[in-house]
Design a protein around this motif. Structure first.
Motif, PDB file in Angstrom:
ATOM      1  N   PRO A  57       0.835  -1.214   0.000  1.00  0.00           N
ATOM      2  CA  PRO A  57       0.000   0.000   0.000  1.00  0.00           C
ATOM      3  C   PRO A  57       0.863   1.255   0.000  1.00  0.00           C
ATOM      4  O   PRO A  57       2.031   1.230   0.422  1.00  0.00           O
ATOM      5  CB  PRO A  57      -0.813  -0.125   1.293  1.00  0.00           C
ATOM      6  CG  PRO A  57      -0.017  -1.035   2.162  1.00  0.00           C
ATOM      7  CD  PRO A  57       0.693  -1.976   1.249  1.00  0.00           C
ATOM      8  N   TRP A  58       0.268   2.370  -0.464  1.00  0.00           N
ATOM      9  CA  TRP A  58       1.006   3.624  -0.583  1.00  0.00           C
ATOM     10  C   TRP A  58       1.581   4.079   0.751  1.00  0.00           C
ATOM     11  O   TRP A  58       2.673   4.649   0.808  1.00  0.00           O
ATOM     12  CB  TRP A  58       0.099   4.713  -1.154  1.00  0.00           C
ATOM     13  CG  TRP A  58      -0.022   4.678  -2.654  1.00  0.00           C
ATOM     14  CD1 TRP A  58      -1.117   4.373  -3.389  1.00  0.00           C
ATOM     15  CD2 TRP A  58       1.020   4.977  -3.596  1.00  0.00           C
ATOM     16  NE1 TRP A  58      -0.829   4.449  -4.735  1.00  0.00           N
ATOM     17  CE2 TRP A  58       0.469   4.821  -4.892  1.00  0.00           C
ATOM     18  CE3 TRP A  58       2.352   5.348  -3.475  1.00  0.00           C
ATOM     19  CZ2 TRP A  58       1.212   5.037  -6.045  1.00  0.00           C
ATOM     20  CZ3 TRP A  58       3.093   5.563  -4.636  1.00  0.00           C
ATOM     21  CH2 TRP A  58       2.523   5.402  -5.905  1.00  0.00           C
ATOM     22  N   LYS A  59       0.863   3.823   1.839  1.00  0.00           N
ATOM     23  CA  LYS A  59       1.313   4.316   3.145  1.00  0.00           C
ATOM     24  C   LYS A  59       2.606   3.648   3.601  1.00  0.00           C
ATOM     25  O   LYS A  59       3.310   4.168   4.483  1.00  0.00           O
ATOM     26  CB  LYS A  59       0.213   4.106   4.184  1.00  0.00           C
ATOM     27  CG  LYS A  59      -0.129   2.649   4.472  1.00  0.00           C
ATOM     28  CD  LYS A  59      -1.248   2.536   5.473  1.00  0.00           C
ATOM     29  CE  LYS A  59      -1.564   1.083   5.811  1.00  0.00           C
ATOM     30  NZ  LYS A  59      -0.413   0.424   6.483  1.00  0.00           N
ATOM     31  N   ASP A  60       2.938   2.501   3.030  1.00  0.00           N
ATOM     32  CA  ASP A  60       4.143   1.780   3.424  1.00  0.00           C
ATOM     33  C   ASP A  60       5.299   1.974   2.443  1.00  0.00           C
ATOM     34  O   ASP A  60       6.320   1.295   2.542  1.00  0.00           O
ATOM     35  CB  ASP A  60       3.841   0.280   3.554  1.00  0.00           C
ATOM     36  CG  ASP A  60       2.874  -0.003   4.690  1.00  0.00           C
ATOM     37  OD1 ASP A  60       2.867   0.775   5.672  1.00  0.00           O
ATOM     38  OD2 ASP A  60       2.129  -0.993   4.609  1.00  0.00           O
ATOM     39  N   VAL A  62       8.309   4.224   0.825  1.00  0.00           N
ATOM     40  CA  VAL A  62       9.221   5.328   1.105  1.00  0.00           C
ATOM     41  C   VAL A  62      10.146   5.513  -0.089  1.00  0.00           C
ATOM     42  O   VAL A  62      10.301   4.620  -0.920  1.00  0.00           O
ATOM     43  CB  VAL A  62      10.049   5.065   2.391  1.00  0.00           C
ATOM     44  CG1 VAL A  62       9.145   4.996   3.599  1.00  0.00           C
ATOM     45  CG2 VAL A  62      10.876   3.785   2.248  1.00  0.00           C
ATOM     46  N   GLU A  76      13.609  10.721   4.135  1.00  0.00           N
ATOM     47  CA  GLU A  76      12.362  11.118   4.755  1.00  0.00           C
ATOM     48  C   GLU A  76      11.762  12.300   3.979  1.00  0.00           C
ATOM     49  O   GLU A  76      12.488  13.019   3.280  1.00  0.00           O
ATOM     50  CB  GLU A  76      12.594  11.499   6.214  1.00  0.00           C
ATOM     51  CG  GLU A  76      13.153  10.383   7.071  1.00  0.00           C
ATOM     52  CD  GLU A  76      12.175   9.231   7.207  1.00  0.00           C
ATOM     53  OE1 GLU A  76      10.951   9.463   7.067  1.00  0.00           O
ATOM     54  OE2 GLU A  76      12.633   8.093   7.451  1.00  0.00           O
TER      55      GLU A  76
END
Length: 324
Positions: A57-60, A62, A76
């Motif tokens: 998923p996009w949230k995971d 980086v 970051e």
């Protein structure tokens, strides 16, 4: 009306001109989807883990920089923001150069500059000064999150913002085998140069952009329309039973065809082809009269012969008129 990319200021020296950066291109490309040839279903691209094969998923996700094969340093969001320029809403002209000094290889993408409210005077002042001096303004601009080198150029009544490539983005011609020796080495004679010059002169004319168009795109669209009228359509299962309108490729509604289909669907089926249906509570008037006659014929008793000289009591007399 198109929305601006951003609105800010065009500054040079102590002058600041409120402007909006507008897109100066139209996308006319024909976009294609890739299908699985076995079932003609669309192919979906997923973000999957290279080791597990599982979707991520996009949230995971980086961002990372691969500094050598298989080795990464994770960045970051604040790291990327810290590297961004502070020129968020301004075009800072740093110098002015002769327009002929910039080679065509540096120009990348055009934008239009539109003056803000009550900013027409400064806009016209810069436009006319650049036009009369034959110069371009060179500066930097941030579009979305990236900083670009850019040129401010007058053209007709507008100021254009042309994004430029950095020299590091260009390939040096010395990396390729291009002819570098004198003309004599390639046996190019003065007569050949003269004749080539005459040929170019005979073919010369004024630049008329409207005389040119994307012929390949037009031909490709014709191929697509022809294919749509044949057997090249892939439609969802719910629409496969429906007939494709003959004018589907042009996106124009053929009202005559639609009306004819509507009339045909509402036309009464001939009696000889009509399937038998069970009797309903309501019958039509002709059907009721026919049923009544059949019932009367069945109930009526056979008439006995009348003796000579004796008339039936119920028989009306001939020639007698009804009263009233």
């Amino acid at each position: 009306m198109p929305r601006p990319i951003w609105s800010g200021t065009l500054s040079f020296g102590l002058l600041n001109i409120p402007v909006s950066v507008m897109s100066a291109e139209h996308s006319i490309d024909l976009h294609f989807r890739m299908l699985d040839s076995r079932s003609n279903t669309p192919i979906r691209y997923e973000r999957v883990n290279a080791e597990t094969g599982e979707e991520v998923p996009w949230k995971d996700i980086v961002r990372a920089y691969e500094y050598k094969k298989g080795s990464y340093v994770v960045l970051e969001p604040e790291d990327i923001r810290s590297a961004a320029s502070e020129r968020r809403e301004s075009i800072d002209v740093e110098t002015f150069v002769d327009a002929g000094e910039i080679g065509p290889e540096y120009f990348e993408k055009p934008y239009l500059l539109v003056p803000g409210k009550k900013a027409e005077k400064g806009y016209v002042l810069l436009r006319e000064t650049l036009r009369r001096t034959g110069r371009l303004g060179i500066g930097r601009v941030v579009i979305r999150t990236r900083e670009y080198l850019a040129a401010v150029m007058p053209r007709d009544n507008a100021l254009w913002l042309l994004l430029l490539r950095y020299p590091q983005q260009l390939v040096d011609a010395d990396e390729y085998a291009v002819p570098e020796a004198e003309l004599e080495h390639y046996r190019v004679s003065p007569r050949e140069l003269e004749m080539a010059g005459q040929l170019i002169e005979s073919m010369s004319g004024k630049w008329k952009p409207k005389d040119y168009k994307d012929d390949f795109r037009d031909r490709l669209r014709q191929v697509i329309e022809k294919r749509m009228k044949s057997k090249g359509l892939v439609v969802p299962p719910a629409e496969q039973a429906e007939e494709m309108p003959a004018n589907a490729a042009t996106n124009v509604v053929d009202f005559m065809t639609l009306l004819q289909k509507s009339l045909a669907s509402n036309r009464r089926t001939p009696a000889k082809n009509a399937p038998s249906k069970p009797a309903t509570a309501k019958k039509s008037a002709p059907a009721k009269r026919a049923a009544a006659k059949r019932a009367t014929a069945k109930k009526a008793a056979p008439r006995k012969p009348v003796p000579a000289g004796k008339k039936s009591a119920g028989a009306p007399r001939r020639g007698r008129r009804n009263a009233g």
